[in-house]
Design an enzyme around this catalytic site. Structure first.
Site, mmCIF file in Angstrom:
data_model
loop_
_atom_site.group_PDB
_atom_site.id
_atom_site.type_symbol
_atom_site.label_atom_id
_atom_site.label_comp_id
_atom_site.label_asym_id
_atom_site.label_seq_id
_atom_site.Cartn_x
_atom_site.Cartn_y
_atom_site.Cartn_z
ATOM 1 N N HIS A 1 -5.636 8.350 15.933
ATOM 2 C CA HIS A 1 -6.489 7.303 16.566
ATOM 3 C C HIS A 1 -7.344 7.936 17.726
ATOM 4 C CE1 HIS A 1 -2.878 4.754 15.191
ATOM 5 N NE2 HIS A 1 -3.803 4.022 14.789
ATOM 6 N N ASP B 1 -5.527 7.744 20.817
ATOM 7 C CA ASP B 1 -4.322 8.549 20.972
ATOM 8 C C ASP B 1 -4.756 9.892 21.600
ATOM 9 O OD1 ASP B 1 -2.908 6.469 19.602
ATOM 10 O OD2 ASP B 1 -3.073 7.930 17.867
ATOM 11 N N MET C 1 -6.170 13.801 9.041
ATOM 12 C CA MET C 1 -6.375 12.300 8.929
ATOM 13 C C MET C 1 -6.866 11.803 10.236
ATOM 14 S SD MET C 1 -5.067 8.918 9.704
ATOM 15 C CE MET C 1 -3.514 8.389 9.233
ATOM 16 N N GLU D 1 -5.545 0.423 4.742
ATOM 17 C CA GLU D 1 -4.020 0.369 4.601
ATOM 18 C C GLU D 1 -3.810 -1.057 5.145
ATOM 19 O OE1 GLU D 1 -2.370 2.821 7.849
ATOM 20 O OE2 GLU D 1 -0.635 1.429 8.092
ATOM 21 N N LYS E 1 -1.694 -4.687 5.471
ATOM 22 C CA LYS E 1 -0.456 -5.319 6.033
ATOM 23 C C LYS E 1 -0.584 -6.795 6.018
ATOM 24 C CE LYS E 1 2.294 -4.645 10.331
ATOM 25 N NZ LYS E 1 2.288 -4.211 11.600
ATOM 26 N N GLU F 1 1.499 1.674 2.992
ATOM 27 C CA GLU F 1 2.669 2.002 3.954
ATOM 28 C C GLU F 1 3.817 1.208 3.337
ATOM 29 O OE1 GLU F 1 2.347 2.125 8.343
ATOM 30 O OE2 GLU F 1 3.919 1.104 8.481
ATOM 31 N N HIS G 1 4.880 -1.947 5.379
ATOM 32 C CA HIS G 1 3.999 -3.110 5.125
ATOM 33 C C HIS G 1 4.042 -4.050 4.012
ATOM 34 C CE1 HIS G 1 0.859 -0.898 8.210
ATOM 35 N NE2 HIS G 1 2.077 -1.334 8.776
ATOM 36 N N ASP H 1 1.460 6.424 4.021
ATOM 37 C CA ASP H 1 2.470 6.181 5.018
ATOM 38 C C ASP H 1 3.881 5.826 4.711
ATOM 39 O OD1 ASP H 1 0.118 6.618 6.844
ATOM 40 O OD2 ASP H 1 0.271 4.586 7.578
ATOM 41 N N ASP I 1 8.275 -5.845 12.130
ATOM 42 C CA ASP I 1 7.666 -4.382 11.716
ATOM 43 C C ASP I 1 8.370 -3.322 12.417
ATOM 44 O OD1 ASP I 1 6.197 -2.236 10.833
ATOM 45 O OD2 ASP I 1 4.393 -2.658 12.180
ATOM 46 N N ASP J 1 9.059 0.152 11.437
ATOM 47 C CA ASP J 1 8.759 1.625 11.460
ATOM 48 C C ASP J 1 10.230 2.736 11.444
ATOM 49 O OD1 ASP J 1 6.152 1.107 10.747
ATOM 50 O OD2 ASP J 1 5.569 1.209 13.122
ATOM 51 N N ASP K 1 4.486 7.640 9.099
ATOM 52 C CA ASP K 1 4.118 6.580 10.257
ATOM 53 C C ASP K 1 5.172 5.822 10.639
ATOM 54 O OD1 ASP K 1 2.700 5.065 11.816
ATOM 55 O OD2 ASP K 1 1.443 3.988 10.475
HETATM 56 MN MN LIG Z 1 0.571 2.922 8.986
#
Ligand SMILES: [Mn+2]
Length: 391
Positions: A58, A61, A92, A185, A187, A221, A224, A249, A259, A261, A291
Site C-alpha cells: 500500500h 506501507d 502489485m 477485492e 469482503k 481472498e 474474505h 490473495d 478476519d 489471516d 495476504d
Molecule cells: Mn487481501
C-alpha cells in the site's frame, strides 16, 4: 516426489505484502508484539525465504502518510536497493484508503464530494508510486466502503460513486501509460459492519458496467469469502471462467470467525487443496500473493517460518493435485460419472427450432437416468487419502 521438489521457484510468482511479513502483531485488544521493520528490512527478510518472487505494498506501507519529500526519497532509495540486492520485484501496488480518519465513512463512496476527490487524488499518487517500482497490477480493497447503518448512505449511490472513481482512475492509468490492470477485492464486513461489493461475484457483475472492462478483474481472498461462509473455490472458478482472475490473495480462515489471516492451508486443508488444484489445472500464471500474517506470538525467525510455510504448503498441494489427476482409480470414477452422448448433446447444446422439436421427442427415461451410479463416498475418500499422504 523428492523433498527438495517442494522448494518454491520464482516461476510460481509467490509474493508477500510489506504489511504481511511486516505485521507487528497488533490486534483490537492489544498493541504490537514485534518491533516494526523498515520496508528495506522486510525485503531483506523475504530475500532469505527461498523462492520468493516479489513484494507488494500500500502507498503508506512504503511512505508514511505525513512523510516529507526528502524522507520519501530516502525510503525509496533504500527500498530499491533492497529489491535489487534480494532479486525481488514489485508486481502489485494498492492504496491505503482505510487507515486515516479521513476515510472513517468511506473513500470512493463517501457522502462528502471532497473526501471522494481526496481518495481519487491519493490513489493517483499511489499509482505513480507503484508504477515507479514496476507494478502492473493495481488492487482495490474498499475496507471502509460500507456502513454500520443503511440510514447513513444510499447503497445505489455507493455503486455509482465507486464506478465513477474507477472509470476516472482507469483513464488516469491509460493517460500515464502505466499499463495497470485493476483487481477488485471483495469482503463482506470488517472493519465496517457491512461492506459494499461483499463477494467476488459482486465485482464480476460490476465490471461489465465500467468504462474500461478489459482493464478490470478481481483479486479474491480466501478468508474474505470464508468469513461469509461461502465456497471460495466456486468464487475463484467464476473469476477464471470470466477471464478475470488477475491476482489472488492466499491465506486461511476458520469459518464464522473474525478476519484471521492465517497461513495458507493451515485451517481448511481440503478447501486449500481444491483451490490449488483449480489454479494449477487452469494454468493460473498471475502472482500468488500470500495476504496473511504470522501469529501474534511469533518472533521474526518464526515469521520466516510463516512465509516459507505458506509457499511450501502451496507446492505440496500442487503435487497432491498432480497425484489426484494421475490416480487411476480416481480417474476411473470420473470417467464413470461423466456420461457422454454425442447425439443427444448435439440437440441440447445450441438452440434451433428443429432441434428443440427433436429434443422434446427424445426418449429420456427419468427413472432409468436416476439409477446411474454416483460413487461420491468412494471418490471423496480417495481424495482424502491423497491428501493424508497414504496414496
Ligand atoms: Mn487481501
Amino acid at each position: 516426489m523428492a523433498k527438495q521438489e517442494y522448494t518454491p521457484t520464482k516461476q510460481m510468482k509467490f509474493t508477500f505484502g510489506l504489511w504481511t511479513v511486516g505485521n507487528v502483531g497488533r490486534d483490537p485488544f492489544g498493541g504490537p508484539t514485534r518491533e516494526p521493520l523498515s520496508p528495506a528490512q522486510i525485503v531483506d527478510l523475504l530475500g532469505e525465504c527461498e523462492g520468493c518472487y516479489g513484494v507488494n505494498f500500500h502507498d503508506n506501507d512504503l511512505i508514511p502518510i505525513d512523510a516529507s519529500p526528502k524522507e520519501a526519497d530516502l525510503i525509496k532509495r533504500d527500498f530499491r536497493k533492497a529489491l535489487k540486492d534480494n532479486g525481488l520485484v514489485v508486481p502489485m501496488a494498492t492504496t491505503n484508503l482505510f487507515g486515516d480518519p479521513v476515510f472513517k465513512d468511506g473513500a470512493f463512496t463517501s457522502n462528502n464530494a471532497k473526501i471522494r476527490a481526496y481518495a481519487i487524488q491519493k490513489t493517483m499518487r499511489a499509482m505513480d508510486l507503484g508504477a515507479e517500482f514496476g507494478a502492473k497490477t493495481y488492487v482495490f480493497w474498499g475496507g471502509r466502503e460500507g456502513v454500520e447503518t443503511d440510514a447513513a448512505k444510499n447503497p445505489v449511490d455507493a455503486i455509482k460513486r465507486f464506478r465513477e472513481a474507477i472509470d476516472f482512475l482507469c483513464d488516469y492509468s491509460i493517460d500515464q501509460g502505466y499499463g495497470y490492470r485493476f483487481a477488485f477485492e471483495a469482503k463482506p464486513n470488517e472493519p465496517r459492519g457491512h461492506i459494499y461489493f461483499a463477494v467476488t461475484g459482486s465485482y464480476l457483475a460490476l465490471i461489465p458496467t465500467l468504462k474500461h472492462p478489459i482493464m478490470c478483474g478481481v483479486n479474491p481472498e480466501v478468508a474474505h469469502e470464508h468469513m461469509a461462509g461461502l465456497n471460495f473455490v466456486h468464487q475463484v472458478a467464476a473469476a477464471i471462467e470470466a477471464g478475470k482472475l488477475f491476482h489472488i490473495d492466499l491465506n486461511d480462515q476458520e469459518f464464522g470467525r473474525y478476519d484471521q489471516d492465517f497461513r495458507f492451508g493451515s485451517a481448511n486443508l481440503k478447501h486449500a487443496f481444491f483451490l490449488v488444484k483449480l489454479l494449477e489445472d487452469h494454468k493460473y500464471n498471475n502472482p500468488r500473493h500470500f495476504d496473511a500474517h504470522a501469529f501474534r506470538q511469533s518472533d521474526y525467525t518464526d515469521v520466516k517460518a510463516f512465509a516459507n510455510g505458506s509457499m511450501r504448503t502451496y507446492m505440496i498441494l500442487a503435487d497432491k493435485a498432480k497425484k489426484w489427476n494421475a490416480d487411476r482409480e480416481i480417474q476411473g470414477i470420473l470417467k464413470e460419472i461423466n456420461v457422454n452422448d454425442a447425439a443427444i448433446s448435439s440437440l441440447s447444446k445450441r438452440y434451433s427450432s428443429a432441434g428443440a422439436k427433436k429434443l422434446l421427442a427424445a426418449p429420456l427415461d427419468r427413472v432409468k437416468l436416476a439409477t446411474a451410479r454416483l460413487p461420491y463416498e468412494k471418490l471423496d475418500q480417495l481424495t482424502m487419502e491423497v491428501l493424508m499422504g497414504v496414496r
